[in-house]
Motif scaffolding. Sequence first.
Motif, PDB file in Angstrom:
ATOM      1  N   GLY A 152       0.823  -1.191   0.000  1.00  0.00           N
ATOM      2  CA  GLY A 152       0.000   0.000   0.000  1.00  0.00           C
ATOM      3  C   GLY A 152       0.862   1.247   0.000  1.00  0.00           C
ATOM      4  O   GLY A 152       2.084   1.191   0.127  1.00  0.00           O
ATOM      5  N   ALA A 153       0.215   2.378  -0.158  1.00  0.00           N
ATOM      6  CA  ALA A 153       0.936   3.647  -0.238  1.00  0.00           C
ATOM      7  C   ALA A 153       1.289   4.139   1.158  1.00  0.00           C
ATOM      8  O   ALA A 153       0.407   4.272   2.013  1.00  0.00           O
ATOM      9  CB  ALA A 153       0.086   4.683  -0.958  1.00  0.00           C
ATOM     10  N   PRO A 154       2.562   4.428   1.421  1.00  0.00           N
ATOM     11  CA  PRO A 154       2.946   4.928   2.743  1.00  0.00           C
ATOM     12  C   PRO A 154       2.530   6.381   2.911  1.00  0.00           C
ATOM     13  O   PRO A 154       2.374   7.122   1.939  1.00  0.00           O
ATOM     14  CB  PRO A 154       4.466   4.788   2.733  1.00  0.00           C
ATOM     15  CG  PRO A 154       4.829   4.940   1.290  1.00  0.00           C
ATOM     16  CD  PRO A 154       3.709   4.287   0.523  1.00  0.00           C
ATOM     17  N   ASP A 155       2.342   6.792   4.160  1.00  0.00           N
ATOM     18  CA  ASP A 155       2.060   8.190   4.453  1.00  0.00           C
ATOM     19  C   ASP A 155       3.341   9.007   4.513  1.00  0.00           C
ATOM     20  O   ASP A 155       3.352  10.186   4.165  1.00  0.00           O
ATOM     21  CB  ASP A 155       1.318   8.295   5.791  1.00  0.00           C
ATOM     22  CG  ASP A 155      -0.011   7.566   5.758  1.00  0.00           C
ATOM     23  OD1 ASP A 155      -0.918   8.039   5.066  1.00  0.00           O
ATOM     24  OD2 ASP A 155      -0.114   6.512   6.411  1.00  0.00           O
ATOM     25  N   VAL A 156       4.418   8.380   4.981  1.00  0.00           N
ATOM     26  CA  VAL A 156       5.701   9.066   5.116  1.00  0.00           C
ATOM     27  C   VAL A 156       6.795   8.173   4.537  1.00  0.00           C
ATOM     28  O   VAL A 156       6.890   6.991   4.889  1.00  0.00           O
ATOM     29  CB  VAL A 156       6.027   9.383   6.592  1.00  0.00           C
ATOM     30  CG1 VAL A 156       7.350  10.139   6.688  1.00  0.00           C
ATOM     31  CG2 VAL A 156       4.904  10.178   7.243  1.00  0.00           C
ATOM     32  N   ARG A 157       7.600   8.738   3.671  1.00  0.00           N
ATOM     33  CA  ARG A 157       8.746   8.025   3.116  1.00  0.00           C
ATOM     34  C   ARG A 157      10.023   8.508   3.807  1.00  0.00           C
ATOM     35  O   ARG A 157      10.209   9.710   3.988  1.00  0.00           O
ATOM     36  CB  ARG A 157       8.853   8.242   1.606  1.00  0.00           C
ATOM     37  CG  ARG A 157       7.681   7.663   0.824  1.00  0.00           C
ATOM     38  CD  ARG A 157       7.856   7.857  -0.677  1.00  0.00           C
ATOM     39  NE  ARG A 157       6.709   7.350  -1.413  1.00  0.00           N
ATOM     40  CZ  ARG A 157       6.561   6.087  -1.783  1.00  0.00           C
ATOM     41  NH1 ARG A 157       7.513   5.206  -1.501  1.00  0.00           N
ATOM     42  NH2 ARG A 157       5.485   5.700  -2.441  1.00  0.00           N
ATOM     43  N   SER A 159      13.792   8.900   3.306  1.00  0.00           N
ATOM     44  CA  SER A 159      14.736   8.925   2.192  1.00  0.00           C
ATOM     45  C   SER A 159      15.746  10.043   2.402  1.00  0.00           C
ATOM     46  O   SER A 159      15.368  11.152   2.802  1.00  0.00           O
ATOM     47  CB  SER A 159      13.992   9.143   0.869  1.00  0.00           C
ATOM     48  OG  SER A 159      14.880   9.158  -0.227  1.00  0.00           O
ATOM     49  N   GLY A 160      17.013   9.746   2.142  1.00  0.00           N
ATOM     50  CA  GLY A 160      18.040  10.765   2.295  1.00  0.00           C
ATOM     51  C   GLY A 160      18.157  11.269   3.711  1.00  0.00           C
ATOM     52  O   GLY A 160      18.443  12.442   3.946  1.00  0.00           O
ATOM     53  N   PHE A 161      17.901  10.391   4.700  1.00  0.00           N
ATOM     54  CA  PHE A 161      17.964  10.735   6.118  1.00  0.00           C
ATOM     55  C   PHE A 161      17.013  11.881   6.456  1.00  0.00           C
ATOM     56  O   PHE A 161      17.341  12.797   7.208  1.00  0.00           O
ATOM     57  CB  PHE A 161      19.397  11.067   6.541  1.00  0.00           C
ATOM     58  CG  PHE A 161      20.286   9.854   6.595  1.00  0.00           C
ATOM     59  CD1 PHE A 161      20.429   9.124   7.760  1.00  0.00           C
ATOM     60  CD2 PHE A 161      20.941   9.426   5.461  1.00  0.00           C
ATOM     61  CE1 PHE A 161      21.222   7.994   7.800  1.00  0.00           C
ATOM     62  CE2 PHE A 161      21.741   8.291   5.489  1.00  0.00           C
ATOM     63  CZ  PHE A 161      21.882   7.576   6.658  1.00  0.00           C
ATOM     64  N   SER A 162      15.804  11.806   5.890  1.00  0.00           N
ATOM     65  CA  SER A 162      14.764  12.774   6.219  1.00  0.00           C
ATOM     66  C   SER A 162      13.404  12.115   6.038  1.00  0.00           C
ATOM     67  O   SER A 162      13.270  11.107   5.337  1.00  0.00           O
ATOM     68  CB  SER A 162      14.873  14.024   5.341  1.00  0.00           C
ATOM     69  OG  SER A 162      14.672  13.696   3.978  1.00  0.00           O
ATOM     70  N   PHE A 163      12.394  12.684   6.698  1.00  0.00           N
ATOM     71  CA  PHE A 163      11.025  12.206   6.592  1.00  0.00           C
ATOM     72  C   PHE A 163      10.279  13.069   5.577  1.00  0.00           C
ATOM     73  O   PHE A 163      10.352  14.297   5.625  1.00  0.00           O
ATOM     74  CB  PHE A 163      10.317  12.293   7.948  1.00  0.00           C
ATOM     75  CG  PHE A 163      10.935  11.436   9.017  1.00  0.00           C
ATOM     76  CD1 PHE A 163      10.877  10.055   8.946  1.00  0.00           C
ATOM     77  CD2 PHE A 163      11.585  12.015  10.096  1.00  0.00           C
ATOM     78  CE1 PHE A 163      11.448   9.267   9.931  1.00  0.00           C
ATOM     79  CE2 PHE A 163      12.158  11.240  11.093  1.00  0.00           C
ATOM     80  CZ  PHE A 163      12.093   9.858  11.007  1.00  0.00           C
ATOM     81  N   GLY A 164       9.554  12.432   4.672  1.00  0.00           N
ATOM     82  CA  GLY A 164       8.805  13.179   3.684  1.00  0.00           C
ATOM     83  C   GLY A 164       7.376  12.669   3.545  1.00  0.00           C
ATOM     84  O   GLY A 164       7.166  11.505   3.209  1.00  0.00           O
ATOM     85  N   PRO A 165       6.399  13.536   3.877  1.00  0.00           N
ATOM     86  CA  PRO A 165       6.566  14.906   4.354  1.00  0.00           C
ATOM     87  C   PRO A 165       6.985  14.929   5.826  1.00  0.00           C
ATOM     88  O   PRO A 165       6.664  13.999   6.573  1.00  0.00           O
ATOM     89  CB  PRO A 165       5.169  15.507   4.181  1.00  0.00           C
ATOM     90  CG  PRO A 165       4.245  14.338   4.359  1.00  0.00           C
ATOM     91  CD  PRO A 165       4.963  13.169   3.740  1.00  0.00           C
ATOM     92  N   PRO A 166       7.650  15.999   6.268  1.00  0.00           N
ATOM     93  CA  PRO A 166       8.078  16.063   7.668  1.00  0.00           C
ATOM     94  C   PRO A 166       6.917  16.287   8.631  1.00  0.00           C
ATOM     95  O   PRO A 166       7.031  15.970   9.815  1.00  0.00           O
ATOM     96  CB  PRO A 166       9.052  17.244   7.689  1.00  0.00           C
ATOM     97  CG  PRO A 166       8.637  18.090   6.529  1.00  0.00           C
ATOM     98  CD  PRO A 166       8.151  17.135   5.478  1.00  0.00           C
TER      99      PRO A 166
END
Length: 235
Positions: A152-157, A159-166
Amino acid sequence: MTSILDQEAFMKRSLVTVCILALYRELYASSQEAVDAMKRGQPLPDRTVLVLVQYKAQADAQGNPLKNASGRFLKGDRIGFTVMEKRQGWGAEYPGDLRNGEWEYSAFGTDGRFNANANYTGCFQCHKPHEKQDFVISLAGLMGGGGTTGTGAPDVRISGFSFGPPRLTAAPGQAVMWINNDDSPHQITLTASKARGPVLTKGQSYSHTFAAAGTYDYVCGLHPNMKGQVEVISR
């Protein structure tokens, strides 16, 4: 462990290469028995020594880290070593909220000399929540982590040592899903309650349901400089 580090004696088995922020790190173990125990998810044997070799990442003229085709930082100059060693009976002098089993920590400069000014309390505090992994944070990278394969689609990814969206808005009773897209493991940790999810390796996900309205700050338990927030609003 206050003597000059014998690099050849300790660096026998390469375990994990980690690219974190602007650092490139390599983890080594002192014996094949230690490596095998880590892969089986078992406590490491007595007299195990783990050495984390730290390098600066290569950078361009503007100071931005350079990456290879796989998105990993390029190894630059070596800046030091961090060592953790396990000996039977060690650690008894530490209070329970700080003790890391029978592990001790040391740090060394590029010349192999002991760094008496390193923040050793920080080492114990960082590794303390990982008792189920014998206090070895990198163990998750060898065991495959504790999350599930994301569906399923995640709410937060991640990536690059950051949360998106924060920052994310959710409703009470709604499950929020994080998925780790980084090569490095991560762990969702709620700031106020200190509740921790499993360590996530690349491709794994974790969901948490927020029951009540409020603002929930969270960090990565392995990289506390990574921060995010979930605002739960009754609608």
